[in-house]
Design a protein around this motif. Structure first.
Motif, PDB file in Angstrom:
ATOM      1  N   ALA A 266       0.832  -1.205   0.000  1.00 13.72           N
ATOM      2  CA  ALA A 266       0.000   0.000   0.000  1.00 13.72           C
ATOM      3  C   ALA A 266       0.864   1.251   0.000  1.00 13.72           C
ATOM      4  O   ALA A 266       2.103   1.182   0.026  1.00 13.72           O
ATOM      5  CB  ALA A 266      -0.902  -0.008   1.242  1.00 13.72           C
ATOM      6  N   THR A 267       0.220   2.408  -0.046  1.00 14.57           N
ATOM      7  CA  THR A 267       0.890   3.690   0.130  1.00 14.57           C
ATOM      8  C   THR A 267       0.216   4.420   1.280  1.00 14.57           C
ATOM      9  O   THR A 267      -0.988   4.285   1.499  1.00 14.57           O
ATOM     10  CB  THR A 267       0.828   4.563  -1.137  1.00 14.57           C
ATOM     11  OG1 THR A 267      -0.533   4.799  -1.484  1.00 14.57           O
ATOM     12  CG2 THR A 267       1.547   3.882  -2.295  1.00 14.57           C
ATOM     13  N   ASP A 268       1.027   5.176   2.022  1.00 12.52           N
ATOM     14  CA  ASP A 268       0.507   5.955   3.141  1.00 12.52           C
ATOM     15  C   ASP A 268       1.461   7.118   3.373  1.00 12.52           C
ATOM     16  O   ASP A 268       2.456   7.258   2.653  1.00 12.52           O
ATOM     17  CB  ASP A 268       0.360   5.093   4.392  1.00 12.52           C
ATOM     18  CG  ASP A 268      -0.856   5.481   5.226  1.00 12.52           C
ATOM     19  OD1 ASP A 268      -1.062   6.699   5.417  1.00 12.52           O
ATOM     20  OD2 ASP A 268      -1.572   4.572   5.688  1.00 12.52           O
ATOM     21  N   VAL A 269       1.161   7.951   4.363  1.00 11.93           N
ATOM     22  CA  VAL A 269       1.966   9.165   4.541  1.00 11.93           C
ATOM     23  C   VAL A 269       2.535   9.281   5.951  1.00 11.93           C
ATOM     24  O   VAL A 269       1.957   8.781   6.917  1.00 11.93           O
ATOM     25  CB  VAL A 269       1.145  10.442   4.223  1.00 11.93           C
ATOM     26  CG1 VAL A 269       0.731  10.463   2.766  1.00 11.93           C
ATOM     27  CG2 VAL A 269      -0.070  10.550   5.142  1.00 11.93           C
ATOM     28  N   LEU A 270       3.705   9.931   6.020  1.00 13.20           N
ATOM     29  CA  LEU A 270       4.349  10.304   7.272  1.00 13.20           C
ATOM     30  C   LEU A 270       4.894  11.725   7.112  1.00 13.20           C
ATOM     31  O   LEU A 270       5.315  12.106   6.012  1.00 13.20           O
ATOM     32  CB  LEU A 270       5.512   9.361   7.598  1.00 13.20           C
ATOM     33  CG  LEU A 270       5.190   7.959   8.122  1.00 13.20           C
ATOM     34  CD1 LEU A 270       6.462   7.122   8.184  1.00 13.20           C
ATOM     35  CD2 LEU A 270       4.525   8.031   9.495  1.00 13.20           C
ATOM     36  N   PRO A 271       4.922  12.510   8.177  1.00  7.34           N
ATOM     37  CA  PRO A 271       5.466  13.860   8.079  1.00  7.34           C
ATOM     38  C   PRO A 271       6.987  13.854   8.210  1.00  7.34           C
ATOM     39  O   PRO A 271       7.552  13.119   9.026  1.00  7.34           O
ATOM     40  CB  PRO A 271       4.821  14.587   9.263  1.00  7.34           C
ATOM     41  CG  PRO A 271       4.624  13.502  10.278  1.00  7.34           C
ATOM     42  CD  PRO A 271       4.316  12.249   9.502  1.00  7.34           C
ATOM     43  N   ASN A 272       7.662  14.681   7.404  1.00 10.75           N
ATOM     44  CA  ASN A 272       9.105  14.810   7.569  1.00 10.75           C
ATOM     45  C   ASN A 272       9.415  15.845   8.649  1.00 10.75           C
ATOM     46  O   ASN A 272       8.504  16.375   9.295  1.00 10.75           O
ATOM     47  CB  ASN A 272       9.787  15.145   6.235  1.00 10.75           C
ATOM     48  CG  ASN A 272       9.347  16.503   5.668  1.00 10.75           C
ATOM     49  OD1 ASN A 272       8.795  17.348   6.386  1.00 10.75           O
ATOM     50  ND2 ASN A 272       9.606  16.704   4.393  1.00 10.75           N
TER      51      ASN A 272
END
Length: 308
Positions: A266-272
């Motif tokens: 899957a794809t997902d997000v994290l903050p840099n």
């Protein structure tokens, strides 16, 4: 394999030691033969059982440092090994590596490499049987163990040979499985090395965790779901604010109920570190002992701008 917490100078010294060992072995092709390493270093290997303590008592009775008897009560070693749940130990006086025979066979290779690390790092001898405040300090102990792990990784993966071959293929579990067989190491240790060293300049994280839907798979002895949080150098630099719980939340959100093999892609997000939302490609695999998941940085997601 684990290089966090290791000093730059110590890591450099360890690499030089391993380079010399591999050169003396003729720069072998993978997989590395630990029998050849033991022969070169004049090391012996044996197995002990906490149910039958005769061997450990004999080792303790013979244990000396600088000609001085270390333990007057041999049973103290047995008690220490049992209490600490040690998987193995290195006995400098007899140049012997002892492995708990109860440990599953697939883990023996890494454990042996770890104990070889203790045997070749010159400054480790003084820590193994010391009893002063410094040698018993938990932080000091963690560093010593990390150094032995780093040595094992450098040996078993033939230093840069692994990284060079790994970069020729894509980061996916099919490739990880193939290269683990080539180098003769477990899927988990190969997975760890792929995350950390295949491309240190690319933000990549890896996790060894419990399966969100089946806690009996992968939960640690301490009852925690997160066992290891592995990060490439670039991930540590650019995503330093991401805690293990935040990464595990992605696994919880995407995990299917498959108990073996591929669990999700899957794809997902994290903050840099700048607070920008970044897209990661995730892949997770269950080896029935734990869930192995990696995330590879794809791009910074464009900010949504609402125009009036």
């Amino acid at each position: 394999m684990i290089n966090e917490g290791i000093g730059e100078y110590e890591a450099d010294d360890i690499r030089k030691i391993v380079t010399r060992i591999l050169q003396d072995l003729g720069n072998p092709e993978p997989p590395l033969s630990l029998a050849h390493v033991r022969a070169l270093l004049d090391l012996n290997i044996g197995y002990y059982s906490t149910a039958n303590t005769t061997l450990l008592q004999d080792v303790a009775a013979r244990m000396k440092v600088a000609g001085k008897q270390v333990l007057q009560r041999p049973m103290l070693l047995v008690e220490a090994v049992t209490k600490a749940k040690l998987s193995a130990l290195w006995v400098p006086d007899t140049k012997r590596i002892l492995i708990d025979e109860a440990v599953p066979k697939p883990k023996h290779r890494w454990i042996e490499g770890h104990e070889v690390g203790h045997s070749v790092i010159p400054w480790h001898r003084e820590f193994l049987f010391g009893d002063n405040e410094y040698t018993l300090d938990p932080v000091c102990h963690a560093i010593v163990e990390a150094e032995a792990n780093y040595t094992a990784s450098q040996l078993l993966f033939l230093q840069q040979r692994f990284s060079q071959e790994a970069r020729d293929g894509s980061l996916e579990f099919k490739a990880i499985n193939a290269i683990s067989k080539r180098f003769g190491n477990t899927l988990t240790t190969t997975f760890w090395r792929m995350v950390e060293d295949r491309d240190p300049d690319s933000p990549v994280f890896g996790m060894v965790t419990a399966h969100p839907h089946y806690p009996e798979i992968g939960t640690g002895e301490d009852g925690k779901s997160i066992r290891y949080f592995i990060r490439s150098r670039a991930f540590r630099e650019r995503f330093g604010g991401v805690v293990p719980e935040a990464a595990y939340a992605l696994i919880q959100r995407n995990a299917t109920r498959r108990k073996r093999g591929p669990v999700f892609d899957a794809t997902d997000v994290l903050p840099n570190s700048n607070g920008e939302q970044c897209e990661f490609r995730l892949e997770s695999f269950c080896n029935t002992h734990a869930l192995l998941t990696f995330g590879v940085f794809v791009r910074i997601k464009p900010s949504m701008v609402i125009q009036f």
